[in-house]
Write an enzyme that holds these catalytic residues in place. Structure first.
Site, PDB file in Angstrom:
ATOM      1  N   GLY A  70      -0.311 -62.716  18.949  1.00  0.00           N
ATOM      2  CA  GLY A  70      -0.483 -63.906  19.794  1.00  0.00           C
ATOM      3  C   GLY A  70      -1.686 -63.839  20.715  1.00  0.00           C
ATOM      4  O   GLY A  70      -1.721 -64.523  21.725  1.00  0.00           O
ATOM      5  N   SER A  71      -2.710 -63.039  20.346  1.00  0.00           N
ATOM      6  CA  SER A  71      -3.882 -62.986  21.235  1.00  0.00           C
ATOM      7  C   SER A  71      -4.629 -64.325  21.199  1.00  0.00           C
ATOM      8  O   SER A  71      -5.123 -64.788  22.228  1.00  0.00           O
ATOM      9  CB  SER A  71      -4.806 -61.822  20.879  1.00  0.00           C
ATOM     10  N   ASN A  72      -4.685 -64.963  20.040  1.00  0.00           N
ATOM     11  CA  ASN A  72      -5.333 -66.286  19.980  1.00  0.00           C
ATOM     12  C   ASN A  72      -4.548 -67.314  20.783  1.00  0.00           C
ATOM     13  O   ASN A  72      -5.125 -68.141  21.485  1.00  0.00           O
ATOM     14  CB  ASN A  72      -5.498 -66.735  18.522  1.00  0.00           C
ATOM     15  N   HIS A 167      -9.123 -67.831  10.436  1.00  0.00           N
ATOM     16  CA  HIS A 167      -9.126 -66.790   9.397  1.00  0.00           C
ATOM     17  C   HIS A 167     -10.241 -65.780   9.717  1.00  0.00           C
ATOM     18  O   HIS A 167     -11.356 -66.181  10.070  1.00  0.00           O
ATOM     19  CB  HIS A 167      -9.369 -67.445   8.029  1.00  0.00           C
TER      20      HIS A 167
HETATM   21  C1  GRF Z   1      -6.205 -63.301  13.547  1.00  0.00           C
HETATM   22  O1  GRF Z   1      -7.097 -62.288  13.223  1.00  0.00           O
HETATM   23  C2  GRF Z   1      -6.375 -64.471  12.646  1.00  0.00           C
HETATM   24  O2  GRF Z   1      -7.646 -64.602  12.128  1.00  0.00           O
HETATM   25  C3  GRF Z   1      -5.401 -64.190  11.523  1.00  0.00           C
HETATM   26  O3  GRF Z   1      -4.324 -63.567  12.152  1.00  0.00           O
HETATM   27  C4  GRF Z   1      -4.770 -62.877  13.317  1.00  0.00           C
HETATM   28  C5  GRF Z   1      -3.871 -63.260  14.457  1.00  0.00           C
HETATM   29  O4  GRF Z   1      -4.101 -62.499  15.591  1.00  0.00           O
HETATM   30  N1  GRF Z   1      -5.051 -65.396  10.818  1.00  0.00           N
HETATM   31  P1  GRF Z   1      -3.326 -62.789  16.934  1.00  0.00           P
HETATM   32  O5  GRF Z   1      -1.846 -62.800  16.604  1.00  0.00           O
HETATM   33  O6  GRF Z   1      -3.776 -64.118  17.452  1.00  0.00           O
HETATM   34  O7  GRF Z   1      -3.689 -61.667  17.849  1.00  0.00           O
END
Ligand code: GRF
Length: 255
Positions: A70-72, A167
């Site tokens: 969930g860093s994004n 991605h």
């Molecule tokens: C990211 O690297 C994204 O590109 C891929 O999954 C990962 C999710 O990372 N689809 P996070 O959970 O947001 O840290």
């Protein structure tokens, strides 16, 4: 290395400016070239890059789908908090009851729901429940921020031009699982990340924004992943703003 010192003295005799100028010796040229090379290498390219995040109003209602750390998701929250993104997160939906994204939802007081795919005997049934939840909350834009599931046509059609994914490669290279390892194995020297619309074929929808990340010789998968994620955190909020602006102008056009 030789050094020139320029001292400018005013008519009253005051020293008011001092410049250091390097003499262009061979040593110095190498220094300059090295510096230029390193400076360029530190500039990771984002394209297309508007100088500012697109402006739109009113706030867009987001639904975030996540399965992992969930860093994004967290960076979307931070962009909203810092007013760089005019949005509110209506819901975080996770399919994995143990994922760290849940902890972030709790920390930032974002509503979340666990819809565990293991509780369903078909992908369609799981998708329908996810879709129902998004509809119930009048979500306008759905962001797959590390959603480790293929979504079916029902969701794709329901959220046409309103469903995006991030991605970790420069698409159309390295689609599918383990994109970072795929790039390392192919020995490419530049990879990156892409935000794109979701369509039926995995990682194939039209591209919204990309960031390029050089692969260094000494990179491990982990160090490379870290640099790619730093760029993901920058481009995902930008992509959301771009798509939200389109959604808002489409609504206006239809009025
Ligand atoms: C990211 O690297 C994204 O590109 C891929 O999954 C990962 C999710 O990372 N689809 P996070 O959970 O947001 O840290």
């Amino acid at each position: 290395m030789s050094l020139y010192l320029d001292i400018v003295i005013s008519s009253k005799g005051n020293i008011f400016s001092v410049h250091n100028n390097y003499l262009m010796t061979q040593d110095n040229r190498e220094y300059m070239e090295d510096k230029l090379y390193n400076d360029l290498n530190e500039q990771y390219l984002i394209s297309p890059l508007d100088s500012e995040s697109p402006i739109f109003s009113p706030k867009i209602r987001l639904g975030i789908l996540a399965s992992g750390n969930g860093s994004n998701f967290e960076y979307i929250i931070k962009s909203i908090q810092s007013k760089q993104l005019n949005a509110e997160i209506s819901i975080l939906i996770v399919n994995n009851p143990n994922c760290l994204a849940i902890k972030k939802a709790i920390k930032y007081k974002i509503p979340y729901v666990i819809i565990n795919h293991r509780d369903f005997n078909s992908r369609l049934k799981h998708d329908i429940l996810v879709m129902k939840k998004l509809d119930e909350l009048s979500v306008e834009l759905v962001v797959m921020a590390g959603w480790m599931r293929i979504v079916g046509e029902e969701i794709i059609n329901r959220f046409k031009k309103r469903l995006i994914n991030i991605h970790p490669s420069l698409l159309p290279s390295f689609k599918g699982v383990d994109a970072i390892q795929q790039a390392i194995d192919k020995r490419v020297t530049i990879t990156g990340c892409t935000v794109h619309y979701v369509q039926k074929e995995v990682d194939s929808g039209s591209i919204i924004i990309q960031a390029a990340v050089p692969i260094k010789e000494q990179d491990s998968k982990e160090t490379l992943k870290k640099r790619i994620q730093t760029m993901e955190h920058k481009i995902l909020p930008l992509a959301i703003a771009k798509v939200a602006k389109d959604i808002r102008s489409n609504i206006k056009d239809k009025k």
